[in-house]
Design a protein around this motif. Sequence first.
Motif, PDB file in Angstrom:
ATOM      1  N   ALA A   1       0.832  -1.201   0.000  1.00  0.00           N
ATOM      2  CA  ALA A   1       0.000   0.000   0.000  1.00  0.00           C
ATOM      3  C   ALA A   1       0.869   1.255   0.000  1.00  0.00           C
ATOM      4  O   ALA A   1       2.013   1.242   0.446  1.00  0.00           O
ATOM      5  CB  ALA A   1      -0.919  -0.001   1.216  1.00  0.00           C
TER       6      ALA A   1
ATOM      7  N   THR B   1      -4.244  -8.474   0.845  1.00  0.00           N
ATOM      8  CA  THR B   1      -5.161  -7.631   0.071  1.00  0.00           C
ATOM      9  C   THR B   1      -5.183  -6.187   0.558  1.00  0.00           C
ATOM     10  O   THR B   1      -5.612  -5.290  -0.163  1.00  0.00           O
ATOM     11  CB  THR B   1      -6.582  -8.202   0.120  1.00  0.00           C
ATOM     12  OG1 THR B   1      -6.987  -8.351   1.490  1.00  0.00           O
ATOM     13  CG2 THR B   1      -6.646  -9.546  -0.585  1.00  0.00           C
ATOM     14  N   THR B   2      -4.736  -5.937   1.779  1.00  0.00           N
ATOM     15  CA  THR B   2      -4.661  -4.560   2.276  1.00  0.00           C
ATOM     16  C   THR B   2      -3.259  -3.988   2.126  1.00  0.00           C
ATOM     17  O   THR B   2      -2.997  -2.864   2.545  1.00  0.00           O
ATOM     18  CB  THR B   2      -5.070  -4.485   3.761  1.00  0.00           C
ATOM     19  OG1 THR B   2      -4.158  -5.260   4.541  1.00  0.00           O
ATOM     20  CG2 THR B   2      -6.480  -5.018   3.951  1.00  0.00           C
TER      21      THR B   2
ATOM     22  N   HIS C   1      -0.532  -5.179   3.574  1.00  0.00           N
ATOM     23  CA  HIS C   1       0.288  -5.382   4.763  1.00  0.00           C
ATOM     24  C   HIS C   1       1.329  -6.483   4.535  1.00  0.00           C
ATOM     25  O   HIS C   1       1.100  -7.406   3.751  1.00  0.00           O
ATOM     26  CB  HIS C   1      -0.592  -5.748   5.952  1.00  0.00           C
ATOM     27  CG  HIS C   1      -1.479  -4.639   6.398  1.00  0.00           C
ATOM     28  ND1 HIS C   1      -2.609  -4.841   7.157  1.00  0.00           N
ATOM     29  CD2 HIS C   1      -1.421  -3.300   6.187  1.00  0.00           C
ATOM     30  CE1 HIS C   1      -3.200  -3.684   7.394  1.00  0.00           C
ATOM     31  NE2 HIS C   1      -2.503  -2.739   6.815  1.00  0.00           N
TER      32      HIS C   1
END
Length: 241
Positions: free
Chosen positions: A147, A182-183, A185
């Motif tokens: 991200a 998916t985030t 991390h």
Amino acid sequence: MPPIRVRRAAVVPADALVPLLDPRERERLDRAAPGDRHAVASALLLARLAVAEACAVAPDAVRVRRRCSRCGSAAHGVPVADRADGGPVPHLSLSRGGDLVVVALSDAGPVGVDVEPVLPTPAPAGRDHPGADLARVVLAPGEPPAAGAHGPLRTWARTEAVLKAAGTGLAVDPRTLRVSDTTGHPDVRVLDRAAAAVVAGPGTRWWLTDLDVGGGHVAALAALVPSGASPVVDDRAVRLA
């Protein structure tokens, strides 16, 4: 478990560090490419000072060398520390990128660190920096980049850190690992049997985190730790000269 030590320093001109290097380190510096001399000298000195600090011994009682687990060569491979008194030494990893050098040490098991400079424009593809093709060469199928800004570069640093800790380096295809969920991390999943050397053994797991090393760089730290362990990172900036 004991904290994982991270020591980082700004690259210093090689001529200022030569008097502080031991004879073997000077030989390695003499073999460095002209454009790498400052970073190589800084990394060599930082690694020895960090090990000496961790072991509570004098810097001249420590030697840092290379050892390849596959061919036994001392010209490449993972860094390994020795003490003159034969005492225990931590697992060691080092990285250099841009104007920064970073060393990581762990008493609990293998450790890997990677630092990458954030370039203002894409660089040509190469062994040390995949440049414009970064996402293509590092992201596993369906893997999201990390991200935030410079996501693919951060994913590259995470992957390199894991592969350094595993002792394989880029002998394992980075795309066989998934290091972002998916985030975005940090999280380590091994996707291919070809990466079997990276699989954590019984009672252990891969632990991975991003490091804040200041603007202009991204960095990541990976370690093989006991299952259930939550490592603490002792991260400090030091001056070499």
